[in-house]
Design a protein around this motif. Structure first.
Motif, PDB file in Angstrom:
ATOM      1  N   SER A  74       0.820  -1.211   0.000  1.00  0.00           N
ATOM      2  CA  SER A  74       0.000   0.000   0.000  1.00  0.00           C
ATOM      3  C   SER A  74       0.856   1.263   0.000  1.00  0.00           C
ATOM      4  O   SER A  74       2.071   1.235   0.147  1.00  0.00           O
ATOM      5  N   GLY A  75       0.177   2.403  -0.175  1.00  0.00           N
ATOM      6  CA  GLY A  75       0.810   3.706  -0.043  1.00  0.00           C
ATOM      7  C   GLY A  75       1.886   3.982  -1.065  1.00  0.00           C
ATOM      8  O   GLY A  75       1.631   3.966  -2.265  1.00  0.00           O
ATOM      9  N   HIS A 113       1.847   3.638   5.825  1.00  0.00           N
ATOM     10  CA  HIS A 113       1.518   3.730   4.389  1.00  0.00           C
ATOM     11  C   HIS A 113       0.162   4.377   4.135  1.00  0.00           C
ATOM     12  O   HIS A 113      -0.413   4.223   3.052  1.00  0.00           O
ATOM     13  N   THR A 115      -2.741   6.498   2.942  1.00  0.00           N
ATOM     14  CA  THR A 115      -3.047   7.422   1.855  1.00  0.00           C
ATOM     15  C   THR A 115      -4.512   7.791   1.991  1.00  0.00           C
ATOM     16  O   THR A 115      -5.353   6.921   2.215  1.00  0.00           O
ATOM     17  N   GLN A 118      -6.501   6.118  -1.723  1.00  0.00           N
ATOM     18  CA  GLN A 118      -5.598   5.457  -2.668  1.00  0.00           C
ATOM     19  C   GLN A 118      -6.327   5.089  -3.958  1.00  0.00           C
ATOM     20  O   GLN A 118      -5.784   5.247  -5.056  1.00  0.00           O
TER      21      GLN A 118
END
Length: 529
Positions: A74-75, A113, A115, A118
């Motif tokens: 992720s991120g 991570h 966001t 996303q």
């Protein structure tokens, strides 16, 4: 009751849809996916950067026709792969980027991570093909939907986000089988009309793009029946072997190409969006009669309005037209008392291609002589690629020249070559790059070395960003940030597990290519322009 975690549902669903290879990098948030890869027989190749995973998936898909899969965490990892997804979208390549996202019902309080949204980032790239699922059943259903989209219409990349908590949570889930879908078939009346227009043509021509890759046989037989020359877009390069007497190549931007197009009385266009990035200097003057075949109805009126618009898969549409023409008792008018088609334009195109690519021509000739006809070439957005190889390095099969047109990314050639070699292990693969572009993805030398891939990488060295340097000079701007020190690429290749060879003359390149193809690992071949 069959309890499966979200990670297992994902992997089982991918396998059910024929996935055998994934390009990815493990991270804290995607470990529950990695838990199941080996048990389900999926080959995993680990690029050294997430953008490399995306480009490898793109190269895999371009050269095999099968979807390419990239798996990241992720991120920042997902965002690192965004440029690759943009390239796949621009060129209609079926890739799937998979990433975990923040847990369901998550409040934004600084999780690793994190966001803010996303999925929204990727919706800005692939639109409605950016998915975030919320339960196990939806996960396996969305995968079936994505893969159906890859095969039923214009292939576009997709993004799939799975909440972190869903990956480890178990639920009773039945894996969805692949959906049986069909591509649009041509309207019979339109096929008749297309055949009628072509039969009456005295100067017919074909322009084919990447959307006609699977129709390579139909393109060849129709062109031969009509005695019509064939131009291709960059993504269509190789649909008709460029050694075929009717082939006019893929350099649409050259004046002789646009002149040839404008002098046809009937032009059939199949599987191309007619993008400005193919013509460079604006579109040609279109002939009075244009037949356009495209699987995407939204594309049929863009960049050129046709006389006849056929929304259909190119393969059955072209096959239908050819069958009607062959069944006719009258020969097409193009046959009547006409010399070999396109001879004058073909010679002028050759002259212009060679003039444009003169700096690289001896090297490209040496490369062509040293490699089999079924070699796959991946090229970066380097001057040696679009001025040199596009027009002067012959391709003989569809999908044998992978180039990042449209979006125009840098750092593509090396990771795309890794993907191509993973997809086609029995075919030779060669990457072409500039020194500036290679520095975007040179770490993937280590990926190719770890995987034991026989991979020559020809690096044309011009000391930085040669195209931008030339554009600055033309604009009257002094060179700023374009002249870069050239590293010791040979030492870099060795440090990353490969080999490096400095090539002084074109005569040295052929034997070096042959040696690199026989070596179980990557070899950088440095050529100073």
């Amino acid at each position: 009751m069959t309890l499966r975690t979200g990670g297992e549902v994902l992997v089982r669903s991918l396998v059910r849809h024929g996935v055998t290879t994934i390009f990815g990098i493990p991270g804290s948030h995607n470990l529950e996916i990695y838990r199941h890869l080996a048990a389900h027989g999926i080959q995993h190749i680990t690029p050294r950067h997430e953008q490399g995973a995306g480009y490898a998936a793109d190269g895999y898909a371009r050269t095999s026709g099968r979807p390419g899969i990239a798996l990241v965490t992720s991120g920042p990892a997902a965002l690192n792969a965004a440029a690759a997804l943009g390239q796949s979208y621009s060129d209609s390549i079926p890739t799937l980027l998979i990433a975990p996202g923040m847990p369901r019902n998550h409040a934004h309080h600084g999780l690793l991570h994190e966001t803010r949204d996303q999925r929204a980032v990727f919706a800005g790239i692939v639109g409605e093909l950016a998915y975030r699922v919320h339960h196990h059943g939806e996960l396996t259903e969305v995968i079936a939907e994505i893969f159906a989209g890859f095969t039923s219409g214009r292939p576009r990349p997709a993004y799939l986000e799975i909440p972190l908590d869903l990956l480890s949570l178990a639920a009773d889930t039945r894996i969805v089988d692949p959906l049986r879908v069909s591509r649009p078939q041509p309207d019979p009346g339109q096929v008749v009309e297309a055949a009628r227009l072509l039969a009456r043509a005295q100067r017919p021509g074909l322009l084919v793009g990447g959307g006609a890759k699977e129709a390579f046989h139909e393109v060849k037989t129709l062109a031969e029946h009509l005695r019509a020359g064939v131009l291709t877009t960059t993504n269509g390069k190789g649909i008709l072997s460029e050694e075929h007497p009717l082939s006019l190549g893929a350099a649409l931007h050259l004046p002789a190409a646009t002149d040839w197009l404008s002098t046809r009385d009937v032009l059939l266009i199949a599987g191309s969006e007619l993008a400005p990035t193919d013509f460079w200097n604006g579109p040609p003057t279109w002939p009075p009669t244009v037949i356009r075949i495209d699987i995407d109805p939204a594309q049929l009126l863009v960049n050129a309005r046709p006389t006849l618009a056929v929304c259909a898969d190119a393969r059955p549409a072209l096959a239908g037209v050819r069958q009607l023409l062959q069944a006719s008792s009258e020969a097409p008018l193009a046959h009547v008392g006409s010399p070999p088609p396109g001879a004058q334009h073909r010679e002028e195109l050759k002259r212009q291609r060679q003039e444009e690519g003169a700096r690289w021509l001896p090297w490209l000739d040496a490369l062509a002589k040293a490699t089999p006809r079924n070699t796959i070439v991946t090229a970066d957005n380097a001057m040696a690629g679009y001025y040199g190889a596009l027009g002067n390095l012959p391709s003989h099969e569809p999908g044998s020249f992978a180039f990042p047109t449209g979006f125009g990314t840098l750092g593509y050639a090396l990771p795309a070559a890794i993907g191509a070699k993973a997809a086609q292990p029995d075919r030779p693969v060669v990457a072409l790059s500039g020194d500036g572009g290679l520095m975007f993805s040179c770490q993937e030398i280590a990926t190719a070395a770890s995987a034991g891939l026989s991979l020559p990488v020809v690096v044309f060295v011009n000391g930085g960003y040669g195209e931008i340097r030339a554009e600055m000079a033309e604009a009257g701007i002094g060179p700023i940030a374009v002249d870069l020190p050239v590293p010791d690429f040979a030492a870099l290749a060795v440090a990353l597990g490969g080999r490096g060879v400095d090539i002084a003359t074109p005569d040295e390149l052929g034997p070096a290519i042959a040696g690199a193809l026989a070596h179980p690992g990557p070899t950088l071949l440095m050529v100073v322009e």
